[in-house]
Design an enzyme around this catalytic site. Structure first.
Site, PDB file in Angstrom:
ATOM      1  N   ARG A   1      21.855  -2.456 -22.923  1.00 14.65           N
ATOM      2  CA  ARG A   1      22.649  -2.387 -21.686  1.00 14.65           C
ATOM      3  C   ARG A   1      23.862  -1.487 -21.884  1.00 14.65           C
ATOM      4  NH1 ARG A   1      24.541  -7.939 -18.981  1.00 14.65           N
ATOM      5  NH2 ARG A   1      26.068  -7.887 -20.649  1.00 14.65           N
TER       6      ARG A   1
ATOM      7  N   ARG B   1      40.697  11.023 -24.581  1.00 12.62           N
ATOM      8  CA  ARG B   1      41.936  11.696 -24.123  1.00 12.62           C
ATOM      9  C   ARG B   1      41.610  12.931 -23.308  1.00 12.62           C
ATOM     10  NH1 ARG B   1      46.721  11.402 -27.707  1.00 12.62           N
ATOM     11  NH2 ARG B   1      46.995  13.569 -27.123  1.00 12.62           N
TER      12      ARG B   1
ATOM     13  N   LYS C   1      28.183  -1.818 -16.685  1.00 14.32           N
ATOM     14  CA  LYS C   1      29.287  -2.711 -17.079  1.00 14.32           C
ATOM     15  C   LYS C   1      30.486  -1.812 -17.376  1.00 14.32           C
ATOM     16  CE  LYS C   1      29.812  -7.013 -19.671  1.00 14.32           C
ATOM     17  NZ  LYS C   1      30.376  -7.786 -18.575  1.00 14.32           N
TER      18      LYS C   1
ATOM     19  N   GLU D   1      26.559 -12.000  -6.913  1.00 10.65           N
ATOM     20  CA  GLU D   1      26.865 -12.698  -8.173  1.00 10.65           C
ATOM     21  C   GLU D   1      28.318 -13.135  -8.149  1.00 10.65           C
ATOM     22  OE1 GLU D   1      26.797 -10.044 -11.554  1.00 10.65           O
ATOM     23  OE2 GLU D   1      27.716  -8.434 -10.399  1.00 10.65           O
TER      24      GLU D   1
HETATM   25  N1  PMP Z   1      28.007 -10.569 -13.815  1.00 10.50           N
HETATM   26  C1  PMP Z   1      29.136  -9.962 -14.193  1.00 10.50           C
HETATM   27  C2  PMP Z   1      29.894  -9.178 -13.174  1.00 10.50           C
HETATM   28  C3  PMP Z   1      29.585 -10.059 -15.529  1.00 10.50           C
HETATM   29  O1  PMP Z   1      30.714  -9.436 -15.907  1.00 10.50           O
HETATM   30  C4  PMP Z   1      28.837 -10.800 -16.466  1.00 10.50           C
HETATM   31  C5  PMP Z   1      29.268 -10.863 -17.908  1.00 10.50           C
HETATM   32  N2  PMP Z   1      30.302 -11.761 -18.148  1.00 10.50           N
HETATM   33  C6  PMP Z   1      27.675 -11.456 -16.020  1.00 10.50           C
HETATM   34  C7  PMP Z   1      27.272 -11.298 -14.687  1.00 10.50           C
HETATM   35  C8  PMP Z   1      26.833 -12.256 -16.956  1.00 10.50           C
HETATM   36  O2  PMP Z   1      26.140 -11.385 -17.826  1.00 10.50           O
HETATM   37  P1  PMP Z   1      25.778 -11.794 -19.322  1.00 10.50           P
HETATM   38  O3  PMP Z   1      24.879 -12.978 -19.216  1.00 10.50           O
HETATM   39  O4  PMP Z   1      25.089 -10.599 -19.875  1.00 10.50           O
HETATM   40  O5  PMP Z   1      27.053 -12.111 -20.004  1.00 10.50           O
END
Ligand code: PMP
Length: 287
Positions: A52, A97, A151, A184
């Site tokens: 990821r 930078r 992410k 989510e």
């Molecule tokens: N959604 C978001 C926006 C996140 O930042 C995270 C991670 N904390 C998750 C879902 C959960 O993902 P993972 O199980 O890979 O930690």
């Protein structure tokens, strides 16, 4: 003892581990990260996290200075240097930078750093009695804008929803997507159980494809539970028999109230309990 931070190949005391104010990770949130868990001395689902991470890097056209294997070794090195056995790892890569313009062209010293911390989960009573959450008015970034699959270091969208949760006196908030469907939470994925069927929004709903979400789907399918990845609305949340959140930090946490409405019986449900047990077994086996 001061924590040791891995920064571009060096282990430095936390107070000496510095990133430039000209780093576009700081100036524009131009960078990516991962959060990983170490159980019994081993990093859980390291391959999935590194995949990821590399996908996030490719999606933002960030050339990583280190290979996945080198990063994996660096994570182990950081945990060992901090004498950690049950830790949380934050892995970050920044654009590096550059001058003050937003252009990424010519950025130098793209930084990779790794922080190992002791784990802080939600309070134990929330795992026992369930958590209250709200639905936020802040909408999740649309998949055709900055994809939530990345992410990225820019979590403002989620932070604004987190403010709404904190204002309401609860730890988490559900965000709907650009279509009004459930996406989510600010740092966790969401599942419901309705008439024995486990349901969660699909990866195209504008979510981070959570590693814990993937493990839970696998465990549920392995246990013969009916599972669907489908569009959910607020209605589906309110009439659910059970609800829970998943995340690397949270693991699996039951939700027993949404927008002040009790979910199901108002207590953590049996399917949630079964999956929590299966998850703990998985962690013990795979570490
Ligand atoms: N959604 C978001 C926006 C996140 O930042 C995270 C991670 N904390 C998750 C879902 C959960 O993902 P993972 O199980 O890979 O930690």
């Amino acid at each position: 003892m001061e924590r040791l931070i891995w920064l571009n190949g060096q282990l430095l005391p936390a107070s000496a581990a510095k990133v430039s104010v000209y780093d576009h990770g700081v100036l524009y949130g131009d960078g990516i990260f991962e959060g990983l868990r170490q159980y019994h001395g081993r990093v859980f689902k390291i391959e999935a996290h590194l995949r990821r991470f590399c996908d996030s890097a490719r999606a933002i056209r960030l050339p990583l200075v280190y290979t996945a294997a080198e990063i994996s070794a660096a994570i182990d090195q950081t945990l060992a240097a901090n004498q950690m056995n049950e830790g949380y790892v934050r892995l970050v890569a920044t654009r590096g930078r550059n001058d003050l313009g937003i252009s990424p062209a010519g950025a130098t010293e793209s930084g990779v750093f790794i922080i190992a911390e002791t784990m802080r989960m939600y309070p134990a009573e929330m795992y026992r009695d369930g958590m209250a959450i709200i639905t936020a008015s802040t909408v999740r970034t649309a998949p055709n804008a900055v994809s939530p699959r990345i992410k990225s270091l820019n979590y403002l969208n989620n932070i604004l929803a987190k403010f709404e949760a904190l204002d309401a006196g609860v730890p988490e908030a559900v965000m709907l997507n650009h279509l009004g469907n459930v996406a989510e939470c600010t740092a966790d994925n969401i599942f419901i159980v309705r008439r024995g069927v486990l349901a969660t929004p699909g990866e195209d709903a504008g979510i981070l494809a959570g590693i814990t979400r993937g493990v839970v789907l696998e465990l549920a399918r392995g246990a013969g539970l009916p599972v669907v990845e489908t569009n959910l609305t607020r209605f589906d949340l309110y009439v659910a028999d059970e609800c829970f959140l998943t995340g690397t930090g949270a693991e699996i946490i039951p939700v027993t109230s949404i927008d002040q409405r009790a979910i199901g019986t108002g207590k953590p449900g049996p399917v949630t309990g079964q999956l929590i047990e299966a998850f703990h077994r998985e962690v013990r086996q795979q570490g």
